[in-house]
Design an enzyme around this catalytic site. Structure first.
Site, mmCIF file in Angstrom:
data_model
loop_
_atom_site.group_PDB
_atom_site.id
_atom_site.type_symbol
_atom_site.label_atom_id
_atom_site.label_comp_id
_atom_site.label_asym_id
_atom_site.label_seq_id
_atom_site.Cartn_x
_atom_site.Cartn_y
_atom_site.Cartn_z
ATOM 1 N N GLU A 45 9.507 0.460 11.053
ATOM 2 C CA GLU A 45 10.552 1.481 10.922
ATOM 3 C C GLU A 45 9.851 2.809 11.113
ATOM 4 O O GLU A 45 9.105 3.249 10.243
ATOM 5 C CB GLU A 45 11.214 1.349 9.553
ATOM 6 C CG GLU A 45 12.621 1.888 9.534
ATOM 7 C CD GLU A 45 12.652 3.318 9.089
ATOM 8 O OE1 GLU A 45 12.418 4.188 9.965
ATOM 9 O OE2 GLU A 45 12.874 3.564 7.903
ATOM 10 N N GLU B 286 9.562 14.816 16.767
ATOM 11 C CA GLU B 286 10.020 14.754 15.382
ATOM 12 C C GLU B 286 9.242 15.789 14.559
ATOM 13 O O GLU B 286 8.023 15.765 14.502
ATOM 14 C CB GLU B 286 9.758 13.359 14.818
ATOM 15 C CG GLU B 286 10.287 13.194 13.412
ATOM 16 C CD GLU B 286 10.069 11.783 12.869
ATOM 17 O OE1 GLU B 286 9.000 11.199 13.126
ATOM 18 O OE2 GLU B 286 10.969 11.281 12.168
ATOM 19 N N LYS C 115 0.855 -1.192 0.000
ATOM 20 C CA LYS C 115 0.000 0.000 0.000
ATOM 21 C C LYS C 115 0.886 1.236 0.000
ATOM 22 O O LYS C 115 1.495 1.580 1.008
ATOM 23 C CB LYS C 115 -0.900 -0.009 1.245
ATOM 24 C CG LYS C 115 -2.214 0.737 1.083
ATOM 25 C CD LYS C 115 -2.107 2.248 1.029
ATOM 26 C CE LYS C 115 -1.980 2.894 2.406
ATOM 27 N NZ LYS C 115 -1.861 4.380 2.268
ATOM 28 N N CYS D 267 13.250 9.921 8.319
ATOM 29 C CA CYS D 267 13.035 9.411 9.676
ATOM 30 C C CYS D 267 14.334 9.421 10.475
ATOM 31 O O CYS D 267 14.319 9.614 11.678
ATOM 32 C CB CYS D 267 12.434 8.022 9.623
ATOM 33 S SG CYS D 267 13.227 6.982 8.405
#
Lengths: 497, 306
Positions: free
Chosen positions: A272, A403, A198, A306
């Site tokens: 992750e 973040e 996806k 990331c």
């Protein structure tokens, strides 16, 4: 003739860097045709689906294509096709033959690299410099690397009999749409699994182009199925009862939802997730190169990474001077049309992400940070944010703890290696970190003390298919890349799948 | 006022550390700058105006030097709009020939190598005498070589005092100090030698003699530009830069200018502060410049060899 010029009033010499090099536009031409609408790729066929949402070019706001939103029924069909392929041709195929398909796909990606790079840049907003030099070639390398493993899996499990798990449900993010597809697909296919993938809703185009390439190389139907859609479709994929393995790259928040969703099932998972990478610069570092490392660490891909080095920790004795060096380098970064070959910093991927970054910038200000942004002009339309450096922040500040996922660097200082390590590890994340020093003993000591899945020494954001990548703590678990990237897709030694 | 050598300062110059891998990454990034249309025309012209048109062969003749001078003044006869080069660069005994060819009101400078070029293996008094003779004969700029043996053996004071002595002998002539980076071995050494030369009185620092390979590689040039930047930010004094040797094509020259612009900024984007030591580069620049007008590339044979 005088040797001194450009002196400011305070008598401090300055360099005339911004605008010193006026470059004419150098746009990459567009060799691809984007279809008005994309459905799904199920059982080797392109099928239209229900509903639809738009994917846009974030640098211009231009509508690129309409994308179907995958339903439960379509996910069912995709999983069924994957199961059939796993029990059929793909599952019975020798590793040697699987490897041939992967080599063929890798070569096809190389042949179509310019098309893929342009498409990725248009859909994502990242500069063509990066898609051309990083995303697409690295994706091809991943397929080459894992193609080599396909007939050598026994060597990854000395004494064991490795077996594939079955059908993998993979959900990938928008920051490296094509590269993440390669990271997920290559090890899954090399190990003999089949896949339902996806793509992210804002960046589905290169995945659909990859489906065309998979048709061209005659990959057996059902081995890879792609279902487009939003979060709901992703939840249907990972939550499907006939999925054996879940692989997710994305935010920690969504990772938690998925882990709750699959808790108690036999599904294996790799996650992750987010990060707040610490980038440590010691006074004995090669300073101009450490600056370059910081640039790569936080301004690569607009900071939508990331593992971005979003927390810069500088030894106090050089902090002021180092920040000046950093600012001088940032001043020559070019923001603008991502298709221009000279653009260093492209567009923020979506209005939503733009809003998130702006919100963090205002929180930073409220919490007392000093904000510095480069003087580079920014295009009138599209989503752009100048590279930003926040100083005067502390460990407790939101911009240091959370973040941001944008071109925003928070700068802290330390006095001793112990303090540096303590501050670097003071985070709930643990994906990546970097250390700069010319003293090897210090590099090793500090690198081992850092609690992160990846630590770069005198470098940052360097990727290689042979090197495992993944996080600890809230940055996730499981590894992608290298021999370790095979393990999550194989059943235990000698065990039955 | 002659600069004085300080062992403490020398230790500081020697302590600068350079990470080769990241320098290479920075270079590869700079060399991917895509320079098109107007910006290309502008940089090609600028590069042409920055050339020290050079001949440094044992077989050099007065005729060759005269022809070099004509080419320096008018790089291409049918295009008087093209800029003249910054200088010609010749051996000291040919300086009078160049001075006669270029005339007293010359816009093209005369640079002369001195100090026992290219090895530098002659006594200091001869180096000084050679420099004085070249200046007296009409040289506007002196390109000296450092004593690489002394530098590599750690005798910074010898290298420093020689540069200072030659600087004194130069009078009004500008001094370019050739580090011969191809013999220095490491970027750390290039960083140290650059600082040493700057502090000893160099007006320009220059990579190479052109007699040793590798010569003006991009990593070496970047490290030298960074030394110049550091000195300027500390003192406000601008130092010039001259990569020499191995720069043969227009594209490389333009990428050198990218590095200058992104490291030192607009003030150095002039022949006053940046030079290319080259012989064949001029013709490739001319080929690229005429292509823009003609729409196709001229044969390399169309352009005179000097």
């Amino acid at each position: 003739m005088s040797n001194t010029m450009n002196k400011r009033k305070d008598d401090k010499p300055t360099l005339d860097l911004a605008g010193a090099l006026d470059l004419s536009p150098a746009p990459e031409s567009c060799p691809v045709t984007i279809k008005p609408r994309y459905g799904h790729f199920i059982d080797g066929e392109f099928v239209d689906g229900e509903g639809g949402f738009a994917t846009i070019n974030p640098a211009t706001g231009e509508h690129l294509a309409e994308i179907a939103e995958g339903t439960q029924a379509e996910v069912d069909r995709a999983v069924k096709a994957a199961r059939k392929a796993f029990e059929g041709p793909w599952g019975k195929m020798s590793g040697l033959d699987r490897g041939k398909y992967l080599y063929r796909l890798a070569r096809r990606i190389q042949e179509k690299s310019r098309e893929l790079a342009v498409l990725e840049t248009m859909d994502n907003g990242k500069p063509i410099r990066e898609t051309r030099d990083v995303d697409i070639p690295l994706a091809a390398q991943h397929f080459f690397y894992y193609a080599g493993w396909a007939d050598k899996l026994a060597y990854a499990f000395p004494g064991g009999v490795p077996k594939p798990l079955g059908v993998a449900g993979q959900v990938i993010p928008w920051n490296f749409p094509f590269l993440m597809a390669a990271w997920k697909l290559a090890p899954a296919l090399a190990t003999g699994n089949t896949v339902v993938l996806k793509p992210a809703e804002t960046t589905p185009l290169t995945a659909m182009y990859l489906a065309e390439l998979m048709q061209e190389i005659d990959l057996p139907p059902g081995v890879v199925n792609i279902v487009n859609g939003m979060g709901k479709t992703g939840a249907a994929v990972v939550g499907h009862s006939d999925i054996d393995k879940v692989a997710f790259t994305g935010s920690t928040q969504v990772g938690r939802i998925i882990m709750r969703q699959i808790a108690g099932s036999k599904k294996r998972a790799t996650m992750e997730l987010g990060g707040k990478g610490a980038h440590l610069v010691f006074a004995d570092a090669p300073l101009d190169q450490a600056v370059e490392g910081c640039i790569n660490g936080i301004f690569f891909n607009q900071g939508h990474v990331c593992c971005a080095g979003s927390r810069l920790l500088i030894e106090e004795s050089i902090a002021e001077e180092f920040i000046e060096r950093l600012k001088r380098r940032v001043e020559v970064l070019r923001i603008g049309n991502p298709l221009d070959k000279n653009t260093d910093i492209g567009a923020i991927n979506s209005a939503e992400q733009m809003g998130t970054i702006e919100r963090y910038l205002s929180i930073g200000k409220e919490e007392g940070a000093t904000t510095w942004q480069s003087s580079c002009p920014v295009p009138d339309q599209g989503f752009f944010i100048r590279p930003t450096i926040l100083t005067g922040v502390s460990q407790t500040d939101t911009v240091v703890r959370e973040e941001i996922f944008g071109p925003v660097l928070s700068v802290l200082t330390f006095r001793t290696p112990a303090e540096a390590v303590k501050k670097a590890n003071d985070t709930e994340y643990g994906l990546a970190a970097g250390v700069w020093s010319e003293k090897t003993s210090k590099l090793f000591e500090v690198a081992h003390a850092l609690n992160a899945g990846v630590v770069w020494a005198n470098g940052y954001n360097l990727f290689d298919p042979a090197s495992p990548f993944g996080g600890v703590r809230h940055s996730g678990f499981g590894r992608e890349g290298g021999i370790a990237g095979l393990w999550p897709y194989l059943a235990d030694q000698g065990g039955a799948a | 006022m002659t600069p004085t050598f300080s062992p403490a300062a020398a230790r500081e110059w020697r302590s600068v550390r350079v990470d080769d891998a990241t320098v290479n990454a920075r270079i590869s990034r700079a060399r991917k700058r895509s320079i098109k249309t107007e910006s290309k025309e502008r940089l090609l012209r600028l590069a042409l105006s920055m050339i020290d048109l050079t001949t440094l062969e044992g077989a050099d003749t007065p005729e060759k030097v005269r022809s070099l001078c004509r080419k320096a003044v008018t790089p291409l006869a049918e295009r008087p709009d093209f800029p003249h080069t910054a200088a010609v660069c010749v051996y000291p005994n040919l300086v009078p020939i160049a001075a006669a060819a270029l005339g007293p009101n010359r816009e093209v400078k005369i640079a002369s190598v001195a100090t026992g070029f290219p090895s530098g293996h002659v006594p200091l008094r001869l180096k000084v005498a050679e420099t004085e003779a070249a200046v007296k004969a009409g040289a506007d700029e002196i390109d000296m070589v450092i004593d690489r043996g002394a530098f590599l053996s750690g005798d910074d004071e010898k290298v420093f005092s020689e540069i200072a002595a030659i600087k004194a002998a130069c009078g009004d002539a500008r001094l370019k100090v050739i580090l011969e980076t191809g013999e220095l071995g490491t970027l750390d050494n290039v960083a140290a030698a650059s600082r040493l030369a700057i502090h000893a009185g160099a007006d320009f620092i220059k990579t190479s003699t052109g007699k040793i390979s590798p010569a003006a590689t991009f990593p070496v040039v970047l490290v030298m530009l960074e030394a110049i930047r550091e000195h300027y930010l500390e003192t406000g004094v601008m130092i010039g830069m001259k990569p020499a040797g191995g720069i043969r094509d227009a594209k490389s020259a333009m990428h050198h200018l990218v590095l200058v612009a992104e490291t030192l900024g607009a003030a150095w984007m002039t022949p006053e502060w940046y030079r290319f030591g080259a012989s064949s580069l001029a013709n490739d620049l001319l080929r690229q410049l005429t292509r823009r007008e003609d729409g196709y590339y001229q044969s390399p044979r169309r352009f005179s060899v000097d």
